[in-house]
Scaffold this motif. Structure first.
Motif, mmCIF file in Angstrom:
data_model
loop_
_atom_site.group_PDB
_atom_site.id
_atom_site.type_symbol
_atom_site.label_atom_id
_atom_site.label_comp_id
_atom_site.label_asym_id
_atom_site.label_seq_id
_atom_site.Cartn_x
_atom_site.Cartn_y
_atom_site.Cartn_z
ATOM 1 N N SER A 36 0.826 -1.207 0.000
ATOM 2 C CA SER A 36 0.000 0.000 0.000
ATOM 3 C C SER A 36 0.858 1.255 0.000
ATOM 4 C CB SER A 36 -0.921 -0.012 1.222
ATOM 5 O OG SER A 36 -1.680 1.167 1.288
ATOM 6 N N TYR A 37 1.876 1.281 0.849
ATOM 7 C CA TYR A 37 2.750 2.444 0.951
ATOM 8 C C TYR A 37 3.476 2.718 -0.367
ATOM 9 C CZ TYR A 37 5.922 5.811 3.054
ATOM 10 O OH TYR A 37 6.612 6.964 3.355
ATOM 11 N N GLN A 38 3.838 1.656 -1.051
ATOM 12 C CA GLN A 38 4.576 1.783 -2.307
ATOM 13 C C GLN A 38 3.648 1.866 -3.521
ATOM 14 O OE1 GLN A 38 7.157 -1.649 -1.942
ATOM 15 N NE2 GLN A 38 8.756 -0.414 -0.995
ATOM 16 N N HIS A 39 2.350 1.948 -3.296
ATOM 17 C CA HIS A 39 1.358 2.068 -4.373
ATOM 18 C C HIS A 39 1.421 0.885 -5.343
ATOM 19 C CE1 HIS A 39 0.607 6.107 -2.926
ATOM 20 N NE2 HIS A 39 1.890 6.359 -3.018
ATOM 21 N N LEU A 40 1.551 -0.306 -4.781
ATOM 22 C CA LEU A 40 1.580 -1.530 -5.579
ATOM 23 C C LEU A 40 0.263 -2.269 -5.403
ATOM 24 C CD1 LEU A 40 5.169 -2.700 -4.597
ATOM 25 C CD2 LEU A 40 4.477 -1.619 -6.741
ATOM 26 N N ASP A 41 -0.079 -3.091 -6.372
ATOM 27 C CA ASP A 41 -1.297 -3.887 -6.277
ATOM 28 C C ASP A 41 -1.199 -4.866 -5.121
ATOM 29 O OD1 ASP A 41 -2.425 -2.662 -8.511
ATOM 30 O OD2 ASP A 41 -1.613 -4.179 -9.889
ATOM 31 N N GLU A 42 -2.333 -5.139 -4.496
ATOM 32 C CA GLU A 42 -2.388 -6.122 -3.425
ATOM 33 C C GLU A 42 -1.881 -7.463 -3.952
ATOM 34 O OE1 GLU A 42 -5.756 -8.276 -0.691
ATOM 35 O OE2 GLU A 42 -6.150 -6.271 -1.478
ATOM 36 N N GLY A 43 -1.008 -8.093 -3.220
ATOM 37 C CA GLY A 43 -0.442 -9.377 -3.620
ATOM 38 C C GLY A 43 0.799 -9.271 -4.484
ATOM 39 N N PHE A 44 1.240 -8.062 -4.764
ATOM 40 C CA PHE A 44 2.414 -7.855 -5.623
ATOM 41 C C PHE A 44 3.615 -8.662 -5.131
ATOM 42 C CE2 PHE A 44 6.357 -5.687 -6.770
ATOM 43 C CZ PHE A 44 6.200 -5.519 -8.132
ATOM 44 N N TYR A 45 3.880 -8.619 -3.823
ATOM 45 C CA TYR A 45 5.072 -9.289 -3.301
ATOM 46 C C TYR A 45 4.905 -10.795 -3.142
ATOM 47 C CZ TYR A 45 7.446 -4.869 -2.759
ATOM 48 O OH TYR A 45 8.070 -3.660 -3.007
ATOM 49 N N TYR A 46 3.729 -11.321 -3.449
ATOM 50 C CA TYR A 46 3.584 -12.769 -3.475
ATOM 51 C C TYR A 46 3.975 -13.311 -4.848
ATOM 52 C CZ TYR A 46 1.412 -12.159 1.009
ATOM 53 O OH TYR A 46 1.198 -11.822 2.323
ATOM 54 N N ASP A 47 3.998 -12.419 -5.848
ATOM 55 C CA ASP A 47 4.350 -12.818 -7.204
ATOM 56 C C ASP A 47 5.687 -12.244 -7.674
ATOM 57 O OD1 ASP A 47 1.884 -14.155 -7.476
ATOM 58 O OD2 ASP A 47 0.894 -12.285 -8.084
ATOM 59 N N ASN A 48 6.233 -11.291 -6.929
ATOM 60 C CA ASN A 48 7.461 -10.597 -7.324
ATOM 61 C C ASN A 48 8.419 -10.541 -6.136
ATOM 62 O OD1 ASN A 48 6.657 -9.350 -10.089
ATOM 63 N ND2 ASN A 48 4.933 -8.917 -8.743
ATOM 64 N N PRO A 49 9.714 -10.555 -6.425
ATOM 65 C CA PRO A 49 10.685 -10.493 -5.320
ATOM 66 C C PRO A 49 10.702 -9.115 -4.663
ATOM 67 C CG PRO A 49 11.810 -10.400 -7.432
ATOM 68 C CD PRO A 49 10.364 -10.652 -7.735
ATOM 69 N N MET A 50 11.033 -9.108 -3.384
ATOM 70 C CA MET A 50 11.216 -7.862 -2.644
ATOM 71 C C MET A 50 12.658 -7.428 -2.749
ATOM 72 S SD MET A 50 9.426 -8.107 1.059
ATOM 73 C CE MET A 50 7.883 -8.975 1.130
ATOM 74 N N ARG A 51 12.846 -6.140 -2.897
ATOM 75 C CA ARG A 51 14.206 -5.609 -2.813
ATOM 76 C C ARG A 51 14.637 -5.681 -1.349
ATOM 77 N NH1 ARG A 51 15.690 -1.219 -7.051
ATOM 78 N NH2 ARG A 51 17.283 -1.058 -5.478
ATOM 79 N N PRO A 52 15.930 -5.708 -1.086
ATOM 80 C CA PRO A 52 16.416 -5.847 0.294
ATOM 81 C C PRO A 52 15.902 -4.774 1.256
ATOM 82 C CG PRO A 52 18.196 -6.273 -1.243
ATOM 83 C CD PRO A 52 17.028 -5.771 -2.060
ATOM 84 N N THR A 53 15.773 -3.535 0.796
ATOM 85 C CA THR A 53 15.293 -2.490 1.704
ATOM 86 C C THR A 53 13.832 -2.723 2.083
ATOM 87 O OG1 THR A 53 14.968 -1.091 -0.244
ATOM 88 C CG2 THR A 53 16.910 -0.660 1.087
ATOM 89 N N THR A 54 13.012 -3.150 1.137
ATOM 90 C CA THR A 54 11.616 -3.458 1.449
ATOM 91 C C THR A 54 11.532 -4.656 2.377
ATOM 92 O OG1 THR A 54 10.771 -2.501 -0.609
ATOM 93 C CG2 THR A 54 9.398 -4.171 0.458
ATOM 94 N N GLU A 55 12.340 -5.660 2.106
ATOM 95 C CA GLU A 55 12.349 -6.837 2.974
ATOM 96 C C GLU A 55 12.731 -6.453 4.405
ATOM 97 O OE1 GLU A 55 13.769 -11.214 2.238
ATOM 98 O OE2 GLU A 55 15.480 -9.978 2.857
ATOM 99 N N GLN A 56 13.716 -5.585 4.558
ATOM 100 C CA GLN A 56 14.110 -5.146 5.893
ATOM 101 C C GLN A 56 12.970 -4.400 6.572
ATOM 102 O OE1 GLN A 56 16.749 -6.018 7.656
ATOM 103 N NE2 GLN A 56 15.915 -4.881 9.384
ATOM 104 N N ALA A 57 12.257 -3.574 5.816
ATOM 105 C CA ALA A 57 11.114 -2.851 6.386
ATOM 106 C C ALA A 57 10.042 -3.827 6.853
ATOM 107 C CB ALA A 57 10.539 -1.878 5.358
ATOM 108 N N VAL A 58 9.764 -4.851 6.066
ATOM 109 C CA VAL A 58 8.770 -5.857 6.439
ATOM 110 C C VAL A 58 9.221 -6.610 7.688
ATOM 111 C CG1 VAL A 58 7.705 -8.042 5.693
ATOM 112 C CG2 VAL A 58 7.758 -6.076 4.147
#
Length: 103
Positions: A36-58
């Motif tokens: 939501s914060y990154q203005h991506l579609d719901e479920g985006f990270y279930y189909d696409n890899p996370m960059r390291p900075t996003t992964e750290q935030a999660v």
């Protein structure tokens, strides 16, 4: 989800599996927040890899949810009266670094 669950558990220094289902729910919430914060579609990270900075935030956000589930603030920033705000500021900064990536 297994890989990020293990990373969250390492971040929290948890060696038991008793809270795995709870942690998974916090990870799902943290991923949803990131999308939501990154203005991506719901479920985006279930189909696409996370960059390291996003992964750290999660990881940080899921850990914060776990440590603060009783309404208190625990963890790294626990000795500061604005601890919760510091966590959110850090998470948002990390997510901002990857905002609009692949969009």
């Amino acid at each position: 989800m297994f890989e990020i669950l293990q990373k969250v558990k390492r971040n929290l220094i948890l060696t038991h599996n008793a809270d795995d289902e709870l942690l998974k729910s916090f990870i799902i919430a943290a991923i949803s927040y990131a999308e939501s914060y990154q203005h991506l579609d719901e479920g985006f990270y279930y189909d696409n890899p996370m960059r390291p900075t996003t992964e750290q935030a999660v990881i940080m956000l899921a850990s914060h949810f776990y440590e603060s589930r009783d309404g208190s603030t625990g963890g790294f920033f626990a000795d500061n009266i604005q601890a919760s705000q510091q966590v959110w500021n850090t998470v948002n900064m990390l997510l901002r670094l990857d905002r609009d990536w692949r969009v």
